[in-house]
Enzyme design. Structure first.
Site, PDB file in Angstrom:
ATOM      1  N   LEU A 110     -14.397  37.864 -12.749  1.00 28.48           N
ATOM      2  CA  LEU A 110     -15.468  38.853 -12.605  1.00 28.48           C
ATOM      3  C   LEU A 110     -16.600  38.348 -11.717  1.00 28.48           C
ATOM      4  O   LEU A 110     -17.288  39.133 -11.068  1.00 28.48           O
ATOM      5  CB  LEU A 110     -16.057  39.188 -13.979  1.00 28.48           C
ATOM      6  CG  LEU A 110     -15.128  39.818 -15.001  1.00 28.48           C
ATOM      7  CD1 LEU A 110     -15.821  39.917 -16.346  1.00 28.48           C
ATOM      8  CD2 LEU A 110     -14.659  41.173 -14.522  1.00 28.48           C
ATOM      9  N   THR A 128     -22.310  41.548 -15.407  1.00 27.94           N
ATOM     10  CA  THR A 128     -21.754  40.340 -14.789  1.00 27.94           C
ATOM     11  C   THR A 128     -22.833  39.650 -13.953  1.00 27.94           C
ATOM     12  O   THR A 128     -23.020  38.431 -14.049  1.00 27.94           O
ATOM     13  CB  THR A 128     -20.519  40.689 -13.939  1.00 27.94           C
ATOM     14  OG1 THR A 128     -19.546  41.315 -14.784  1.00 27.94           O
ATOM     15  CG2 THR A 128     -19.909  39.436 -13.321  1.00 27.94           C
ATOM     16  N   HIS A 178     -25.339  37.898 -16.232  1.00 26.57           N
ATOM     17  CA  HIS A 178     -24.754  36.648 -16.731  1.00 26.57           C
ATOM     18  C   HIS A 178     -24.761  35.568 -15.630  1.00 26.57           C
ATOM     19  O   HIS A 178     -25.198  34.428 -15.871  1.00 26.57           O
ATOM     20  CB  HIS A 178     -23.329  36.967 -17.197  1.00 26.57           C
ATOM     21  CG  HIS A 178     -22.511  35.815 -17.633  1.00 26.57           C
ATOM     22  ND1 HIS A 178     -22.172  35.592 -18.953  1.00 26.57           N
ATOM     23  CD2 HIS A 178     -21.912  34.803 -16.946  1.00 26.57           C
ATOM     24  CE1 HIS A 178     -21.429  34.505 -19.043  1.00 26.57           C
ATOM     25  NE2 HIS A 178     -21.246  34.008 -17.850  1.00 26.57           N
ATOM     26  N   GLU A 179     -24.316  35.937 -14.433  1.00 28.08           N
ATOM     27  CA  GLU A 179     -24.225  34.932 -13.356  1.00 28.08           C
ATOM     28  C   GLU A 179     -25.610  34.440 -12.937  1.00 28.08           C
ATOM     29  O   GLU A 179     -25.794  33.260 -12.644  1.00 28.08           O
ATOM     30  CB  GLU A 179     -23.471  35.492 -12.146  1.00 28.08           C
ATOM     31  CG  GLU A 179     -22.043  35.947 -12.411  1.00 28.08           C
ATOM     32  CD  GLU A 179     -21.164  34.925 -13.105  1.00 28.08           C
ATOM     33  OE1 GLU A 179     -21.465  33.724 -13.039  1.00 28.08           O
ATOM     34  OE2 GLU A 179     -20.177  35.354 -13.731  1.00 28.08           O
ATOM     35  N   HIS A 204     -23.159  28.677 -20.960  1.00 35.01           N
ATOM     36  CA  HIS A 204     -22.546  29.624 -21.889  1.00 35.01           C
ATOM     37  C   HIS A 204     -23.044  29.345 -23.306  1.00 35.01           C
ATOM     38  O   HIS A 204     -23.214  28.193 -23.697  1.00 35.01           O
ATOM     39  CB  HIS A 204     -21.016  29.519 -21.844  1.00 35.01           C
ATOM     40  CG  HIS A 204     -20.435  30.075 -20.577  1.00 35.01           C
ATOM     41  ND1 HIS A 204     -19.412  29.456 -19.900  1.00 35.01           N
ATOM     42  CD2 HIS A 204     -20.735  31.201 -19.889  1.00 35.01           C
ATOM     43  CE1 HIS A 204     -19.107  30.188 -18.829  1.00 35.01           C
ATOM     44  NE2 HIS A 204     -19.894  31.248 -18.799  1.00 35.01           N
ATOM     45  N   TRP A 209     -21.696  29.334 -26.117  1.00 32.91           N
ATOM     46  CA  TRP A 209     -20.845  28.548 -27.030  1.00 32.91           C
ATOM     47  C   TRP A 209     -20.721  27.083 -26.590  1.00 32.91           C
ATOM     48  O   TRP A 209     -20.097  26.290 -27.299  1.00 32.91           O
ATOM     49  CB  TRP A 209     -19.460  29.182 -27.171  1.00 32.91           C
ATOM     50  CG  TRP A 209     -18.612  29.151 -25.927  1.00 32.91           C
ATOM     51  CD1 TRP A 209     -17.688  28.188 -25.602  1.00 32.91           C
ATOM     52  CD2 TRP A 209     -18.603  30.077 -24.846  1.00 32.91           C
ATOM     53  NE1 TRP A 209     -17.109  28.482 -24.389  1.00 32.91           N
ATOM     54  CE2 TRP A 209     -17.655  29.642 -23.906  1.00 32.91           C
ATOM     55  CE3 TRP A 209     -19.313  31.260 -24.571  1.00 32.91           C
ATOM     56  CZ2 TRP A 209     -17.397  30.324 -22.713  1.00 32.91           C
ATOM     57  CZ3 TRP A 209     -19.055  31.939 -23.389  1.00 32.91           C
ATOM     58  CH2 TRP A 209     -18.109  31.476 -22.483  1.00 32.91           C
ATOM     59  N   ASP A 235     -25.512  25.030 -26.135  1.00 34.72           N
ATOM     60  CA  ASP A 235     -26.022  25.481 -24.833  1.00 34.72           C
ATOM     61  C   ASP A 235     -27.380  24.873 -24.476  1.00 34.72           C
ATOM     62  O   ASP A 235     -28.014  25.308 -23.512  1.00 34.72           O
ATOM     63  CB  ASP A 235     -26.101  27.011 -24.822  1.00 34.72           C
ATOM     64  CG  ASP A 235     -27.029  27.549 -25.913  1.00 34.72           C
ATOM     65  OD1 ASP A 235     -27.583  26.736 -26.688  1.00 34.72           O
ATOM     66  OD2 ASP A 235     -27.202  28.785 -25.991  1.00 34.72           O
ATOM     67  N   THR A 281     -30.659  29.727 -30.020  1.00 38.54           N
ATOM     68  CA  THR A 281     -29.343  30.382 -30.084  1.00 38.54           C
ATOM     69  C   THR A 281     -28.486  29.602 -31.068  1.00 38.54           C
ATOM     70  O   THR A 281     -28.447  28.377 -31.011  1.00 38.54           O
ATOM     71  CB  THR A 281     -28.651  30.393 -28.704  1.00 38.54           C
ATOM     72  OG1 THR A 281     -28.564  29.050 -28.206  1.00 38.54           O
ATOM     73  CG2 THR A 281     -29.411  31.261 -27.714  1.00 38.54           C
ATOM     74  N   ALA A 294     -18.651  28.563 -31.965  1.00 39.89           N
ATOM     75  CA  ALA A 294     -17.453  27.817 -31.588  1.00 39.89           C
ATOM     76  C   ALA A 294     -17.001  28.123 -30.174  1.00 39.89           C
ATOM     77  O   ALA A 294     -16.861  27.232 -29.339  1.00 39.89           O
ATOM     78  CB  ALA A 294     -16.336  28.118 -32.580  1.00 39.89           C
TER      79      ALA A 294
END
Ligand code: ARG
Ligand code: ZN
Ligand code: CA
Length: 256
Positions: free
Chosen positions: A125, A162, A165-166, A175, A177, A188, A193, A197
């Protein structure tokens, strides 16, 4: 810093004439900026879907994005560059970022956020370069059908998230997790946060408990998880502080 910082953006639309839909229209590009300026300011209509326990963590990052109005030589510009390519699609090898390899050269990456929009291979993406990397490849790359909310934007990645996020990565966010493949051992580097997992997909039901993070579980509705666009709604205050620390540090060239 006090007040809102506006980052000038150049969008390089790299398209193959055999597939005219790759040459996305201006409206689709503008629709992406609407989403960016809602999501980074916590003005997105769906922020109300953040679970009550985490509503106090919702952050207005005080960062906005605008198509560049001046090119590197100071001439007026739309901030949109359209380049034809003979490539079928691009990978994470940065070929899209250089005219020599069928892409488009960046504008000076200390003054502009470079966004390349193109066909990507392998279900990708988008991808981003973290702060501190080579200037020639700095910026974010987004699949045309995961860009904006109109035109070629396709469900479930038709919410413009997207790019949100980028750009989170471009401003030093990891990220949520911690990229440890479900181990609970890495996080992270953001205090507010929950440790979780692994990535989440689709549109999960709240709560989803992992890594002893109950009762509230994973903050899967965070922009830095992997859920569908319709299921992500927030950056936290800790993430906002980390992005703004980047803008005071490695990316301080954007503060004018
Ligand atoms: N896979 C991409 C990355 O790791 C982006 C995922 C974006 N998710 C979305 N719902 N648009 O950078
Ligand atoms: Zn990512
Ligand atoms: Ca983890």
């Amino acid at each position: 810093r006090r007040g809102v910082l506006t980052i000038p953006v150049v969008v390089h639309v790299v398209h193959n004439p055999d597939n005219p839909e790759q040459n996305i229209d201006d409206e689709q590009i503008r629709s992406q900026f609407t989403v960016l300026n809602q999501d980074f300011r916590a003005a997105n209509p769906d922020v109300s879907q953040v679970p009550d326990v985490w509503k106090p963590l919702v952050a207005d990052t005080q960062v906005e994005f605008q198509l560049a109005s001046e090119d590197p030589l100071g001439r007026p510009t739309s901030g949109i560059v359209r380049v034809e390519t003979d490539q079928e699609g691009f990978d994470t090898d940065d070929a899209v970022k250089s005219a020599n390899s069928g892409g488009a050269d960046p504008w000076p990456s200390d003054q502009y956020l470079n966004m390349w929009v193109c066909q990507l291979v392998g279900g990708l993406l988008g991808y981003a370069q973290f702060p501190g990397g080579p200037p020639q490849t700095d910026g974010v790359v987004i699949l045309h059908s995961a860009f904006g909310t109109t035109g070629t934007a396709a469900f479930p990645f038709d919410g413009g998230r997207t790019a949100v996020h980028e750009i989170g990565h471009w401003l030093d966010l990891f990220h949520i997790w911690g990229d440890d493949d479900g181990a609970c051992s890495n996080d992270d580097r953001v205090a507010d946060t929950p440790n979780q997992a692994d990535h989440n997909l689709g549109a999960p039901a709240f709560p989803h408990v992992t890594c002893n993070n109950g009762p509230n579980g994973d903050m899967f509705m965070n922009y830095m998880d992997y859920v569908d666009d319709r299921a992500m709604f927030l950056f936290t205050k800790g993430q906002s502080e980390r992005m703004n620390a980047c803008l005071e540090g490695t990316r301080a060239s954007f503060i004018v």
